[in-house]
Design a protein around this motif. Sequence first.
Motif, PDB file in Angstrom:
ATOM      1  N   ARG A 132       0.823  -1.192   0.000  1.00 53.40           N
ATOM      2  CA  ARG A 132       0.000   0.000   0.000  1.00 53.40           C
ATOM      3  C   ARG A 132       0.870   1.259   0.000  1.00 53.40           C
ATOM      4  NH1 ARG A 132      -3.506  -2.984   3.479  1.00 53.40           N
ATOM      5  NH2 ARG A 132      -2.517  -2.075   5.332  1.00 53.40           N
ATOM      6  N   ALA A 133       1.933   1.239   0.774  1.00 52.21           N
ATOM      7  CA  ALA A 133       2.840   2.386   0.836  1.00 52.21           C
ATOM      8  C   ALA A 133       3.522   2.604  -0.512  1.00 52.21           C
ATOM      9  CB  ALA A 133       3.882   2.179   1.927  1.00 52.21           C
ATOM     10  N   PHE A 134       3.882   1.484  -1.157  1.00 56.38           N
ATOM     11  CA  PHE A 134       4.533   1.580  -2.469  1.00 56.38           C
ATOM     12  C   PHE A 134       3.596   2.226  -3.490  1.00 56.38           C
ATOM     13  CE2 PHE A 134       5.200  -0.263  -6.701  1.00 56.38           C
ATOM     14  CZ  PHE A 134       6.511   0.145  -6.941  1.00 56.38           C
ATOM     15  N   LEU A 135       2.333   1.806  -3.512  1.00 51.88           N
ATOM     16  CA  LEU A 135       1.372   2.375  -4.451  1.00 51.88           C
ATOM     17  C   LEU A 135       1.099   3.845  -4.142  1.00 51.88           C
ATOM     18  CD1 LEU A 135      -1.175  -0.560  -4.812  1.00 51.88           C
ATOM     19  CD2 LEU A 135       0.489   0.226  -6.493  1.00 51.88           C
ATOM     20  N   ALA A 136       1.019   4.161  -2.838  1.00 51.09           N
ATOM     21  CA  ALA A 136       0.787   5.560  -2.448  1.00 51.09           C
ATOM     22  C   ALA A 136       1.932   6.444  -2.913  1.00 51.09           C
ATOM     23  CB  ALA A 136       0.606   5.660  -0.941  1.00 51.09           C
ATOM     24  N   ARG A 137       3.172   5.944  -2.754  1.00 49.04           N
ATOM     25  CA  ARG A 137       4.327   6.728  -3.201  1.00 49.04           C
ATOM     26  C   ARG A 137       4.342   6.864  -4.725  1.00 49.04           C
ATOM     27  NH1 ARG A 137       7.066   3.384   0.816  1.00 49.04           N
ATOM     28  NH2 ARG A 137       7.381   4.635   2.694  1.00 49.04           N
ATOM     29  N   GLY A 138       3.917   5.821  -5.414  1.00 48.52           N
ATOM     30  CA  GLY A 138       3.868   5.887  -6.870  1.00 48.52           C
ATOM     31  C   GLY A 138       2.874   6.924  -7.364  1.00 48.52           C
ATOM     32  N   VAL A 139       1.686   6.941  -6.746  1.00 50.33           N
ATOM     33  CA  VAL A 139       0.677   7.938  -7.107  1.00 50.33           C
ATOM     34  C   VAL A 139       1.194   9.340  -6.801  1.00 50.33           C
ATOM     35  CG1 VAL A 139      -1.591   8.863  -6.499  1.00 50.33           C
ATOM     36  CG2 VAL A 139      -1.307   6.409  -6.877  1.00 50.33           C
ATOM     37  N   ALA A 140       1.813   9.504  -5.633  1.00 48.57           N
ATOM     38  CA  ALA A 140       2.335  10.820  -5.237  1.00 48.57           C
ATOM     39  C   ALA A 140       3.408  11.295  -6.205  1.00 48.57           C
ATOM     40  CB  ALA A 140       2.885  10.755  -3.818  1.00 48.57           C
ATOM     41  N   ALA A 141       4.321  10.400  -6.579  1.00 46.23           N
ATOM     42  CA  ALA A 141       5.399  10.780  -7.493  1.00 46.23           C
ATOM     43  C   ALA A 141       4.852  11.120  -8.875  1.00 46.23           C
ATOM     44  CB  ALA A 141       6.413   9.653  -7.593  1.00 46.23           C
ATOM     45  N   GLY A 142       3.927  10.282  -9.371  1.00 41.04           N
ATOM     46  CA  GLY A 142       3.358  10.534 -10.692  1.00 41.04           C
ATOM     47  C   GLY A 142       2.590  11.843 -10.748  1.00 41.04           C
ATOM     48  N   ALA A 143       1.772  12.104  -9.718  1.00 41.54           N
ATOM     49  CA  ALA A 143       0.987  13.337  -9.682  1.00 41.54           C
ATOM     50  C   ALA A 143       1.891  14.557  -9.570  1.00 41.54           C
ATOM     51  CB  ALA A 143      -0.001  13.296  -8.514  1.00 41.54           C
ATOM     52  N   THR A 144       2.955  14.435  -8.774  1.00 38.34           N
ATOM     53  CA  THR A 144       3.862  15.561  -8.583  1.00 38.34           C
ATOM     54  C   THR A 144       4.590  15.909  -9.875  1.00 38.34           C
ATOM     55  OG1 THR A 144       4.187  15.005  -6.250  1.00 38.34           O
ATOM     56  CG2 THR A 144       5.857  16.391  -7.284  1.00 38.34           C
ATOM     57  N   VAL A 145       5.092  14.892 -10.567  1.00 38.20           N
ATOM     58  CA  VAL A 145       5.804  15.135 -11.825  1.00 38.20           C
ATOM     59  C   VAL A 145       4.864  15.727 -12.874  1.00 38.20           C
ATOM     60  CG1 VAL A 145       6.961  14.014 -13.757  1.00 38.20           C
ATOM     61  CG2 VAL A 145       7.551  13.372 -11.420  1.00 38.20           C
ATOM     62  N   ALA A 146       3.663  15.130 -13.008  1.00 41.44           N
ATOM     63  CA  ALA A 146       2.713  15.621 -14.012  1.00 41.44           C
ATOM     64  C   ALA A 146       2.253  17.041 -13.688  1.00 41.44           C
ATOM     65  CB  ALA A 146       1.509  14.678 -14.094  1.00 41.44           C
ATOM     66  N   GLY A 147       1.928  17.278 -12.418  1.00 40.95           N
ATOM     67  CA  GLY A 147       1.466  18.617 -12.022  1.00 40.95           C
ATOM     68  C   GLY A 147       2.533  19.672 -12.222  1.00 40.95           C
ATOM     69  N   ALA A 148       3.780  19.339 -11.873  1.00 32.97           N
ATOM     70  CA  ALA A 148       4.875  20.287 -12.031  1.00 32.97           C
ATOM     71  C   ALA A 148       5.141  20.568 -13.507  1.00 32.97           C
ATOM     72  CB  ALA A 148       6.136  19.760 -11.359  1.00 32.97           C
ATOM     73  N   ALA A 149       5.058  19.534 -14.346  1.00 33.49           N
ATOM     74  CA  ALA A 149       5.321  19.709 -15.779  1.00 33.49           C
ATOM     75  C   ALA A 149       4.265  20.608 -16.423  1.00 33.49           C
ATOM     76  CB  ALA A 149       5.344  18.348 -16.467  1.00 33.49           C
ATOM     77  N   VAL A 150       3.000  20.343 -16.143  1.00 35.35           N
ATOM     78  CA  VAL A 150       1.930  21.151 -16.730  1.00 35.35           C
ATOM     79  C   VAL A 150       1.984  22.582 -16.215  1.00 35.35           C
ATOM     80  CG1 VAL A 150      -0.571  21.442 -16.892  1.00 35.35           C
ATOM     81  CG2 VAL A 150       0.430  19.172 -17.154  1.00 35.35           C
ATOM     82  N   SER A 151       2.261  22.748 -14.927  1.00 33.76           N
ATOM     83  CA  SER A 151       2.337  24.093 -14.350  1.00 33.76           C
ATOM     84  C   SER A 151       3.499  24.887 -14.940  1.00 33.76           C
ATOM     85  CB  SER A 151       2.484  24.007 -12.828  1.00 33.76           C
ATOM     86  OG  SER A 151       1.356  23.395 -12.246  1.00 33.76           O
ATOM     87  N   THR A 152       4.624  24.212 -15.161  1.00 39.62           N
ATOM     88  CA  THR A 152       5.783  24.883 -15.760  1.00 39.62           C
ATOM     89  C   THR A 152       5.463  25.348 -17.170  1.00 39.62           C
ATOM     90  OG1 THR A 152       7.325  23.580 -14.431  1.00 39.62           O
ATOM     91  CG2 THR A 152       8.200  24.607 -16.426  1.00 39.62           C
ATOM     92  N   TYR A 153       4.839  24.451 -17.948  1.00 33.27           N
ATOM     93  CA  TYR A 153       4.441  24.840 -19.307  1.00 33.27           C
ATOM     94  C   TYR A 153       3.440  25.989 -19.272  1.00 33.27           C
ATOM     95  CZ  TYR A 153       1.787  24.985 -23.586  1.00 33.27           C
ATOM     96  OH  TYR A 153       1.140  25.439 -24.704  1.00 33.27           O
TER      97      TYR A 153
END
Length: 389
Positions: free
Chosen positions: A115-136
């Motif tokens: 569960r912790a692994f999946l939570a970290r995966g979701v957090a990492a994916g959302a953070t990268v995607a959110g940061a990329a779109v916000s930067t653009y």
Amino acid sequence: MPRWLSMALFLVPVTTLLLVANVYLYRRLVRDVSTSVAARRAGFVLFAGGFIGSLGARLLGARLDTEAARATGLLLLIWMGLVLYLLLFTLVLDVGRRVVTRVRKAPEPPSPARRAFLARGVAAGATVAGAAVSTYGTWRAFHPPEVLDIPVRLPRLPKALEGFTLVQLSDIHIGGVLQRRFVDEMVARVNALKPDLIAVTGDLVDGSVPELGRYVAGFGALKARHGAYFITGNHDYYSGVDAWVAFVQGLGITVLRNRAVSIGDAGASFDLLGVDDWSAWKLGEPGYDLDAAMRGLRPDRASVLLAHQPSNFDEVARRDVGLQISGHTHGGQMFPGNLLGDLVWGEQNAGLSRMGNSHIYVSRGCGFVGPPMRVAAPPEIARIILLPG
């Protein structure tokens, strides 16, 4: 409606959304993925500080009058946009994971480590995607607006005026972030187009004349063969409309408040109408008056109406005005706002559309309001080319 009530109806839901978003993201991106007390405290400070600071930066607006204050305010407003995209991607990944689990009819991961692994995966994916779109989005907001050529067949336009170019600037929102450099670059870009006429269709500012006059003064350098014209938008009312009207007139820009002027000469001309903002009545102001603007007009002449909001276009079309030029919507400004704008405004959210013999062009605008981002709704300068209808 009192101004304070109008502002409250806007600020309360926005503040509530930001508060819920920051709390949810702290839980999902920090608390659920880290057992470190120090990391959780740092995350709490980041999200709590970002929430309070972004609200402060939005409310202070034009009062960010030093470079340090402006840079801080800009970062806090970017944080506001980043939070919205982090929320969007976190929700999408969370919902997607639950849907996949249900489709597969698989039980929730029994292992805490899993569960912790999946939570970290979701957090990492959302953070990268959110940061990329916000930067653009931030890059696109500050990148020079693209120039769009919009040919429009205007009923009753004299043949001698074929190819007449009207350059529209809308929703510029000069304030604490967009200041004199932005104005000077835009003016140079517009003047290089050598327009026949320039129309500034409202929401010029977010702040008072004493705060922003030194920036807006740059628009006095606009040059067009038949002059520059301005109409009021809702944000201009929030900022002190009478003072701004006087200031803009002092720059040599003609202000059209529920009246019309003739453009051209005795041999070939058309009527240019301008109305005050549609929602001014909510602030206790007289506002929009189409009857006054059309008083005395001849039905056999071509006509162009400048109106900040696309509202009431059905009545404008019924009265056979050939073209309405508007803004206000920003085209949604930030995805998924563009999709929501399409639901609210339909084809009048952005671009050219028509009703009967009348056309309406709605600009996505040159600036931004709130987060300094543009995603799926780039800023624009519209060069409208009039052709005989």
